[in-house]
Motif scaffolding. Structure first.
Motif, PDB file in Angstrom:
ATOM      1  N   ARG A  61      31.643  24.249  34.893  1.00 49.02           N
ATOM      2  CA  ARG A  61      30.908  23.045  35.874  1.00 49.02           C
ATOM      3  C   ARG A  61      31.706  23.306  37.164  1.00 49.02           C
ATOM      4  O   ARG A  61      33.018  23.572  37.003  1.00 49.02           O
ATOM      5  N   ASP A  76      22.886  20.078  27.611  1.00 47.01           N
ATOM      6  CA  ASP A  76      23.904  20.559  28.618  1.00 47.01           C
ATOM      7  C   ASP A  76      23.574  22.110  29.011  1.00 47.01           C
ATOM      8  O   ASP A  76      23.782  23.000  28.214  1.00 47.01           O
ATOM      9  N   LYS A 127      37.153  16.101  22.398  1.00 46.37           N
ATOM     10  CA  LYS A 127      36.114  16.949  21.728  1.00 46.37           C
ATOM     11  C   LYS A 127      35.683  18.152  22.678  1.00 46.37           C
ATOM     12  O   LYS A 127      34.964  17.626  23.597  1.00 46.37           O
ATOM     13  N   HIS A 138      32.440  11.083  31.187  1.00 47.55           N
ATOM     14  CA  HIS A 138      32.563  12.251  31.894  1.00 47.55           C
ATOM     15  C   HIS A 138      34.250  13.150  31.366  1.00 47.55           C
ATOM     16  O   HIS A 138      35.049  12.577  30.951  1.00 47.55           O
ATOM     17  N   LEU A 139      33.978  14.301  31.356  1.00 50.18           N
ATOM     18  CA  LEU A 139      35.126  15.135  30.958  1.00 50.18           C
ATOM     19  C   LEU A 139      36.581  14.864  31.439  1.00 50.18           C
ATOM     20  O   LEU A 139      37.517  14.541  30.386  1.00 50.18           O
ATOM     21  N   PHE A 186      32.448  20.276  23.454  1.00 49.44           N
ATOM     22  CA  PHE A 186      31.103  20.117  23.110  1.00 49.44           C
ATOM     23  C   PHE A 186      30.579  21.504  23.156  1.00 49.44           C
ATOM     24  O   PHE A 186      29.732  22.019  24.071  1.00 49.44           O
ATOM     25  N   ARG A 204      26.486  19.398  23.109  1.00 45.66           N
ATOM     26  CA  ARG A 204      25.845  18.231  23.414  1.00 45.66           C
ATOM     27  C   ARG A 204      24.467  18.371  23.872  1.00 45.66           C
ATOM     28  O   ARG A 204      24.390  19.431  24.695  1.00 45.66           O
ATOM     29  N   THR A 216      21.328  14.898  42.226  1.00 47.75           N
ATOM     30  CA  THR A 216      21.785  15.752  41.159  1.00 47.75           C
ATOM     31  C   THR A 216      21.869  16.940  40.952  1.00 47.75           C
ATOM     32  O   THR A 216      20.529  17.167  41.055  1.00 47.75           O
ATOM     33  N   ASN A 247      29.615  18.026  39.848  1.00 42.96           N
ATOM     34  CA  ASN A 247      30.440  17.163  38.935  1.00 42.96           C
ATOM     35  C   ASN A 247      31.728  16.459  39.900  1.00 42.96           C
ATOM     36  O   ASN A 247      32.706  17.237  40.016  1.00 42.96           O
TER      37      ASN A 247
END
Ligand SMILES: NC(=O)c1ccc[n+]([C@@H]2O[C@H](COP(=O)([O-])OP(=O)(O)OC[C@H]3O[C@@H](n4cnc5c(N)ncnc54)[C@H](O)[C@@H]3O)[C@@H](O)[C@H]2O)c1
Ligand SMILES: O=c1ccn([C@@H]2O[C@H](COP(=O)(O)OP(=O)(O)O[C@H]3O[C@H](CO)[C@H](O)[C@H](O)[C@H]3O)[C@@H](O)[C@H]2O)c(=O)[nH]1
Length: 324
Positions: A220, A284, A205, A188-189, A207, A281, A116, A169
């Motif tokens: 991202r 991040d 929301k 996940h967004l 963040f 958040r 990742t 992502n």
């Protein structure tokens, strides 16, 4: 060729199962279905076991005799990893050691690992090359970076040949709508935005709106899951042809801000859903964008779906017609 795929009932693994199945690889998926779905395994067989069960793993290796192993099974929520670090070190680190030990016992020495971008922590250079310092800022990233170290050692000690793919992502779904992302809880967004567009959630929301980025929101590098699947196929072929161990970033090399993703989703869905600005958040980094030159040059990876509208369109089709 026989490939053992752990976590193949999950979001990303199931798309790799699809690609390998279409190429006529013989596939065995093992998954404990803690997060995955049996309907997501559209090629090969599924055996429901937990990676912590070494005896069950040995039995699989004895019977299936894989030529290579692809390892997707893991716990994946960064926020949860901060609250429950041991869960992540147990599932992502200790259980992977179990798998690696079994591979060596049964003479299997080709391994593809789901790593990742979280191993880099807060980047000091963007786009991020593979030789960027490894400095994870949460237990999830740390649990994966431990395994990358172990893999280096096993290459030296036992001749294990591995490819570690550091995903940025993953997003989107099978263009034919057979499989897609279905996490519970979803963090996940893109799926969260689409659930809002669908009316399942009241608002999305954002963040953090005070990041040092052009519009103040995080950036991202969203990669379509089928382009990611293709990188796995190339990595597998490379190892089966005798390639040496390597680490590759998987991303497109450019990113989108949270606001840009939301605006693109409004355009694709043609729905004007509610957006709220919220606090940052924890954990991040402001920008995560891959330098994927190495993947393109060394494995001849040619992305097909580098288009945010298309990525969101495939995810939207899935969200509207989910099969699981
Ligand atoms: N989704 C992303 O954007 C992203 C980014 C970077 C890395 N990754 C990595 O990619 C891999 C797949 O992620 P995903 O989004 O498909 O997650 P997912 O949760 O959809 O899939 C993981 C699968 O592993 C299974 N599993 C978990 N623990 C297990 C265990 N102990 N024994 C057997 N099966 C187990 C789950 O049931 C699930 O089907 C993970 O290793 C993750 O860390 C994902
Ligand atoms: O409701 C939401 C959800 C997310 N975001 C923001 O959207 C961006 C993307 O967030 P995701 O949760 O979709 O993805 P992450 O970048 O946090 O994490 C993903 O990519 C990482 C590597 O880049 C890890 O591998 C991780 O497992 C994987 O989920 C972040 O800036 C996040 O703050 C929001 O604004 N609102």
């Amino acid at each position: 060729m026989k490939v053992l795929i752990t976590g193949g009932a999950g979001y990303i693994g199931s798309h790799i199962v699809k690609v390998l199945g279409e190429k006529k690889y013989e596939i065995l998926v093992i998954d404990n279905l803690s997060k995955g779905h049996k309907e997501a395994v559209i090629y090969g067989d599924l055996v429901v076991i937990d990676l912590k069960n070494k005896t069950a793993l040995e039995d699989i290796f004895k019977r299936f005799k894989p030529d290579a192993v692809m390892h997707f099974a893991a716990s994946i929520e960064v926020g949860e990893s901060v609250k429950k670090p041991l869960k992540y070190y147990q599932n992502n680190t200790a259980n992977t050691l179990n798998l690696l030990e079994t591979m060596l016992e049964y003479g299997v020495n080709k391994f593809i690992f789901s790593s990742t971008a979280a191993v880099y922590g807060t980047p000091v250079k963007v786009p991020i090359p593979e030789d960027h310092p490894i400095n994870p800022i949460n237990p999830y990233g740390q649990s994966k970076s431990f395994i990358e170290k172990v893999l280096q050692d096993l290459d030296r000690s036992s001749g294990l040949k591995y490819i570690s793919l550091r995903y940025f992502n993953a997003a989107g779904a099978d263009p034919e709508g057979r499989i897609g992302e279905s996490h519970d809880p979803e963090t996940h967004l893109i799926p969260l935005i689409l659930k809002t567009a669908k009316g399942e959630r009241e608002s999305i929301k954002i963040f953090g709106t005070d990041y040092p980025t052009p519009d103040g929101t995080c950036i991202r590098d969203y990669i379509h899951v089928d382009d990611l699947a293709d990188a796995h196929l190339l990595a597998l072929e490379y190892l089966l042809n005798g390639g040496e161990s390597e680490v590759f970033n998987c991303g497109y090399g450019h990113g989108y801000s949270v606001r840009e993703v939301i605006n693109t989703a409004k355009k694709v869905t043609d729905i004007d859903f509610k957006v709220e600005e919220a606090d940052r958040r924890p954990g991040d980094p402001p920008v995560l964008v891959a330098d994927s030159t190495k993947l393109k040059q060394k494995l001849n990876w040619i992305p097909q779906f580098d288009d945010l509208e298309y990525i969101i369109q495939t995810a939207w089709n899935w969200e509207l017609n989910k099969k699981f």
